[in-house]
Design a protein around this motif. Structure first.
Motif, short mmCIF file in Angstrom:
data_model
loop_
_atom_site.label_atom_id
_atom_site.label_comp_id
_atom_site.label_asym_id
_atom_site.label_seq_id
_atom_site.Cartn_x
_atom_site.Cartn_y
_atom_site.Cartn_z
N THR A 111 16.50 20.65 15.08
CA THR A 111 17.86 20.99 15.55
C THR A 111 18.13 22.47 15.38
N ALA A 112 17.78 23.02 14.23
CA ALA A 112 17.99 24.46 13.98
C ALA A 112 17.18 25.31 14.96
N ALA A 113 15.94 24.90 15.24
CA ALA A 113 15.09 25.64 16.18
C ALA A 113 15.69 25.63 17.58
N HIS A 114 16.18 24.49 18.01
CA HIS A 114 16.77 24.40 19.34
C HIS A 114 18.09 25.17 19.41
N GLU A 115 18.90 25.09 18.35
CA GLU A 115 20.19 25.80 18.35
C GLU A 115 20.00 27.31 18.35
N SER A 116 19.05 27.80 17.57
CA SER A 116 18.84 29.25 17.50
C SER A 116 17.99 29.76 18.66
N GLY A 117 17.15 28.89 19.21
CA GLY A 117 16.29 29.28 20.31
C GLY A 117 15.06 30.06 19.89
N GLN A 118 14.88 30.22 18.58
CA GLN A 118 13.72 30.95 18.07
C GLN A 118 13.41 30.53 16.65
N VAL A 119 12.19 30.81 16.23
CA VAL A 119 11.72 30.48 14.89
C VAL A 119 11.10 31.74 14.30
N TYR A 120 11.33 31.94 13.01
CA TYR A 120 10.74 33.06 12.28
C TYR A 120 9.36 32.62 11.81
N LEU A 121 8.32 33.28 12.32
CA LEU A 121 6.94 32.97 11.98
C LEU A 121 6.39 34.03 11.04
N ILE A 122 5.80 33.57 9.94
CA ILE A 122 5.16 34.45 8.97
C ILE A 122 3.67 34.11 8.96
N VAL A 123 2.84 35.16 9.04
CA VAL A 123 1.39 34.97 8.97
C VAL A 123 0.84 35.91 7.90
N PRO A 124 0.82 35.44 6.64
CA PRO A 124 0.25 36.28 5.59
C PRO A 124 -1.27 36.29 5.68
N VAL A 125 -1.85 37.45 5.44
CA VAL A 125 -3.31 37.52 5.41
C VAL A 125 -3.83 37.14 4.02
N THR A 126 -2.97 37.15 3.03
CA THR A 126 -3.32 36.72 1.68
C THR A 126 -3.54 35.22 1.68
N PRO A 127 -4.70 34.73 1.27
CA PRO A 127 -4.92 33.28 1.24
C PRO A 127 -4.01 32.60 0.22
N TRP A 128 -3.70 31.34 0.49
CA TRP A 128 -2.91 30.52 -0.42
C TRP A 128 -3.64 29.21 -0.66
N PRO A 129 -4.68 29.23 -1.50
CA PRO A 129 -5.47 28.02 -1.72
C PRO A 129 -4.67 26.90 -2.39
N ALA A 130 -3.56 27.22 -3.04
CA ALA A 130 -2.73 26.20 -3.70
C ALA A 130 -1.93 25.38 -2.70
N GLY A 131 -1.79 25.87 -1.46
CA GLY A 131 -1.04 25.14 -0.43
C GLY A 131 -1.94 24.22 0.35
N ARG A 132 -2.52 23.25 -0.33
CA ARG A 132 -3.50 22.34 0.27
C ARG A 132 -2.88 21.50 1.37
N PRO A 133 -3.56 21.34 2.49
CA PRO A 133 -3.05 20.53 3.60
C PRO A 133 -2.81 19.08 3.21
N GLY A 134 -1.71 18.54 3.72
CA GLY A 134 -1.40 17.14 3.49
C GLY A 134 -0.74 16.85 2.15
N GLU A 135 -0.70 17.82 1.26
CA GLU A 135 -0.08 17.62 -0.05
C GLU A 135 1.35 18.14 -0.03
N PRO A 136 2.26 17.44 -0.69
CA PRO A 136 3.64 17.93 -0.74
C PRO A 136 3.72 19.31 -1.39
N VAL A 137 4.60 20.15 -0.85
CA VAL A 137 4.83 21.49 -1.39
C VAL A 137 6.29 21.56 -1.79
N THR A 138 6.55 21.79 -3.05
CA THR A 138 7.93 21.88 -3.51
C THR A 138 8.54 23.19 -3.03
N GLU A 139 9.85 23.21 -2.96
CA GLU A 139 10.56 24.42 -2.57
C GLU A 139 10.22 25.57 -3.52
N ALA A 140 10.15 25.27 -4.81
CA ALA A 140 9.85 26.30 -5.80
C ALA A 140 8.46 26.90 -5.58
#
Length: 167
Positions: A111-140
């Motif tokens: 809904t927010a994406a459609h209302e704003s018409g755009q999304v803020y995309l971040i592409v860090p070159v620093t790896p994040w091995p702790a952000g494993r795919p399929g695993e929940p990521v807490t806000e913190a």
């Protein structure tokens, strides 16, 4: 809490390794509406190790004409970046010159994406091995990585217009 989705770039063949996409929102705050975010990041598990992955991701972003650590690129105005985003049915389909990935998104994000018409995309070159795919990521946990000064300084920042399927 959100879950990341992996796009395995054939780890054994690519210096990029596993690229992962994660979505979240910030806001509303004061008179600012909810802002939808996407982040594409590497796990640092590419063929030649994390350092080669950093260099390969920098080169891919450079090829798009997108600076790392520079100003936010509005891809609606600068089409040569080649970034496209389709948002439908609680899915975000992101296409960049070096990858295409789908990411599940909550209804509020869509809904927010459609209302704003755009999304803020971040592409860090620093790896994040702790952000494993399929695993929940807490806000913190997400905030620690995304707000880290090294991550911010070593990332490309883009505003990408949202497309919808015409019916």
């Amino acid at each position: 809490m959100t879950t990341s989705e992996a796009l395995d770039m054939a780890r054994s063949e690519s210096p990029l390794g596993t690229l992962t996409v994660i979505a979240w929102t910030i806001g509303p705050a004061g008179d600012r509406p909810v802002t939808p975010f996407l982040m594409v990041y590497s796990l640092g598990d590419g063929r030649d190790g994390p350092e080669a992955g950093v260099m390969a991701l920098r080169a891919a972003l450079d090829g798009m004409g997108v600076p790392v650590g520079g100003a936010v690129v509005d891809t609606a105005q600068d089409r040569r970046a080649g970034a496209h985003l389709l948002v439908e049915a609680q899915r975000a389909v992101l296409t960049l010159p070096f990858m295409t990935a789908q990411c599940p998104v909550p209804a509020e994000w869509e809904t927010a994406a459609h209302e704003s018409g755009q999304v803020y995309l971040i592409v860090p070159v620093t790896p994040w091995p702790a952000g494993r795919p399929g695993e929940p990521v807490t806000e913190a946990r997400l905030k620690v990585f995304v707000a880290d000064q090294d991550t911010v300084r070593n990332a490309a920042h883009l505003m990408v217009p949202v497309s919808r399927i015409q019916g």
